[in-house]
Design a protein around this motif. Sequence first.
Motif, PDB file in Angstrom:
ATOM      1  N   ASP A   1       0.830  -1.204   0.000  1.00 23.54           N
ATOM      2  CA  ASP A   1       0.000   0.000   0.000  1.00 23.54           C
ATOM      3  C   ASP A   1       0.865   1.256   0.000  1.00 23.54           C
ATOM      4  O   ASP A   1       0.434   2.307  -0.468  1.00 23.54           O
ATOM      5  N   PHE A   2       2.074   1.146   0.524  1.00 26.71           N
ATOM      6  CA  PHE A   2       2.970   2.294   0.633  1.00 26.71           C
ATOM      7  C   PHE A   2       4.050   2.315  -0.449  1.00 26.71           C
ATOM      8  O   PHE A   2       4.471   3.384  -0.874  1.00 26.71           O
ATOM      9  N   SER A   3       4.522   1.147  -0.885  1.00 25.46           N
ATOM     10  CA  SER A   3       5.647   1.108  -1.827  1.00 25.46           C
ATOM     11  C   SER A   3       5.329   1.819  -3.142  1.00 25.46           C
ATOM     12  O   SER A   3       6.226   2.358  -3.789  1.00 25.46           O
ATOM     13  N   SER A   4       4.076   1.863  -3.522  1.00 20.63           N
ATOM     14  CA  SER A   4       3.722   2.577  -4.751  1.00 20.63           C
ATOM     15  C   SER A   4       3.685   4.093  -4.539  1.00 20.63           C
ATOM     16  O   SER A   4       3.484   4.842  -5.490  1.00 20.63           O
ATOM     17  N   HIS A   5       3.898   4.540  -3.301  1.00 24.70           N
ATOM     18  CA  HIS A   5       3.877   5.974  -2.990  1.00 24.70           C
ATOM     19  C   HIS A   5       5.241   6.491  -2.522  1.00 24.70           C
ATOM     20  O   HIS A   5       5.316   7.530  -1.864  1.00 24.70           O
ATOM     21  N   LEU A   6       6.316   5.753  -2.856  1.00 24.57           N
ATOM     22  CA  LEU A   6       7.655   6.226  -2.510  1.00 24.57           C
ATOM     23  C   LEU A   6       7.905   7.584  -3.146  1.00 24.57           C
ATOM     24  O   LEU A   6       7.451   7.860  -4.259  1.00 24.57           O
ATOM     25  N   ASP A   7       8.621   8.428  -2.448  1.00 20.13           N
ATOM     26  CA  ASP A   7       8.974   9.783  -2.881  1.00 20.13           C
ATOM     27  C   ASP A   7       7.781  10.712  -3.015  1.00 20.13           C
ATOM     28  O   ASP A   7       7.876  11.754  -3.655  1.00 20.13           O
TER      29      ASP A   7
ATOM     30  N   ILE B   1       3.226  19.219   8.928  1.00 19.81           N
ATOM     31  CA  ILE B   1       4.597  19.003   8.461  1.00 19.81           C
ATOM     32  C   ILE B   1       4.559  18.016   7.310  1.00 19.81           C
ATOM     33  O   ILE B   1       3.910  16.969   7.401  1.00 19.81           O
ATOM     34  N   ALA B   2       5.253  18.352   6.228  1.00 23.04           N
ATOM     35  CA  ALA B   2       5.332  17.448   5.074  1.00 23.04           C
ATOM     36  C   ALA B   2       6.360  16.358   5.355  1.00 23.04           C
ATOM     37  O   ALA B   2       7.493  16.646   5.743  1.00 23.04           O
ATOM     38  N   LEU B   3       5.950  15.121   5.169  1.00 19.04           N
ATOM     39  CA  LEU B   3       6.846  13.967   5.298  1.00 19.04           C
ATOM     40  C   LEU B   3       6.988  13.315   3.932  1.00 19.04           C
ATOM     41  O   LEU B   3       5.981  13.005   3.292  1.00 19.04           O
ATOM     42  N   LYS B   4       8.209  13.098   3.506  1.00 17.01           N
ATOM     43  CA  LYS B   4       8.435  12.390   2.242  1.00 17.01           C
ATOM     44  C   LYS B   4       8.745  10.933   2.558  1.00 17.01           C
ATOM     45  O   LYS B   4       9.639  10.637   3.343  1.00 17.01           O
ATOM     46  N   LEU B   5       7.977  10.016   1.964  1.00 16.36           N
ATOM     47  CA  LEU B   5       8.214   8.583   2.157  1.00 16.36           C
ATOM     48  C   LEU B   5       9.418   8.172   1.326  1.00 16.36           C
ATOM     49  O   LEU B   5       9.394   8.276   0.104  1.00 16.36           O
ATOM     50  N   VAL B   6      10.500   7.740   1.980  1.00 16.26           N
ATOM     51  CA  VAL B   6      11.724   7.393   1.260  1.00 16.26           C
ATOM     52  C   VAL B   6      12.018   5.891   1.243  1.00 16.26           C
ATOM     53  O   VAL B   6      12.839   5.437   0.456  1.00 16.26           O
ATOM     54  N   LYS B   7      11.332   5.129   2.103  1.00 15.03           N
ATOM     55  CA  LYS B   7      11.571   3.685   2.117  1.00 15.03           C
ATOM     56  C   LYS B   7      10.363   2.974   2.706  1.00 15.03           C
ATOM     57  O   LYS B   7       9.793   3.416   3.703  1.00 15.03           O
ATOM     58  N   ALA B   8       9.984   1.872   2.072  1.00 18.73           N
ATOM     59  CA  ALA B   8       8.930   0.984   2.573  1.00 18.73           C
ATOM     60  C   ALA B   8       9.425  -0.429   2.346  1.00 18.73           C
ATOM     61  O   ALA B   8       9.648  -0.831   1.207  1.00 18.73           O
ATOM     62  N   GLU B   9       9.644  -1.173   3.438  1.00 20.82           N
ATOM     63  CA  GLU B   9      10.200  -2.515   3.270  1.00 20.82           C
ATOM     64  C   GLU B   9       9.578  -3.504   4.240  1.00 20.82           C
ATOM     65  O   GLU B   9       9.184  -3.143   5.349  1.00 20.82           O
ATOM     66  N   SER B  10       9.501  -4.742   3.800  1.00 19.53           N
ATOM     67  CA  SER B  10       9.016  -5.817   4.655  1.00 19.53           C
ATOM     68  C   SER B  10       9.968  -5.994   5.822  1.00 19.53           C
ATOM     69  O   SER B  10      11.172  -5.794   5.688  1.00 19.53           O
TER      70      SER B  10
END
Length: 100
Positions: free
Chosen positions: A14-20, A32-41
């Motif tokens: 659900d998150f890996s397709s929203h990296l960056d 506050i803006a948070l940039k998703l930089v990593k999603a891992e099992s």
Amino acid sequence: MDSRADLAALKVGDFSSHLDTLFDMQAPGGRIALKLVKAESAGQSMRAGGAFSLLFVAPAGPWLPQAIYPVEHPALGIIEMFLVPIGPMQGGNGYQAVFA
């Protein structure tokens, strides 16, 4: 309408397709803006889909304490995440959320 995500149903995919992409965290002093930089099992767990970890980068500035914060994304809705500060990352403040 309040579009709160079901924490038990979320998976790393659900998150890996929203990296960056940017997530909007509601903090005591404002948004506050948070940039998703990593999603891992993160291995097996009792939750469907297994455990996973998310890493976010916020702009440099004062650190927020570890706590549960509402984090919003246009595609995922509002997610109540326990975020932990993990130190400087990519010129900003790094935060981690673990779903186990």
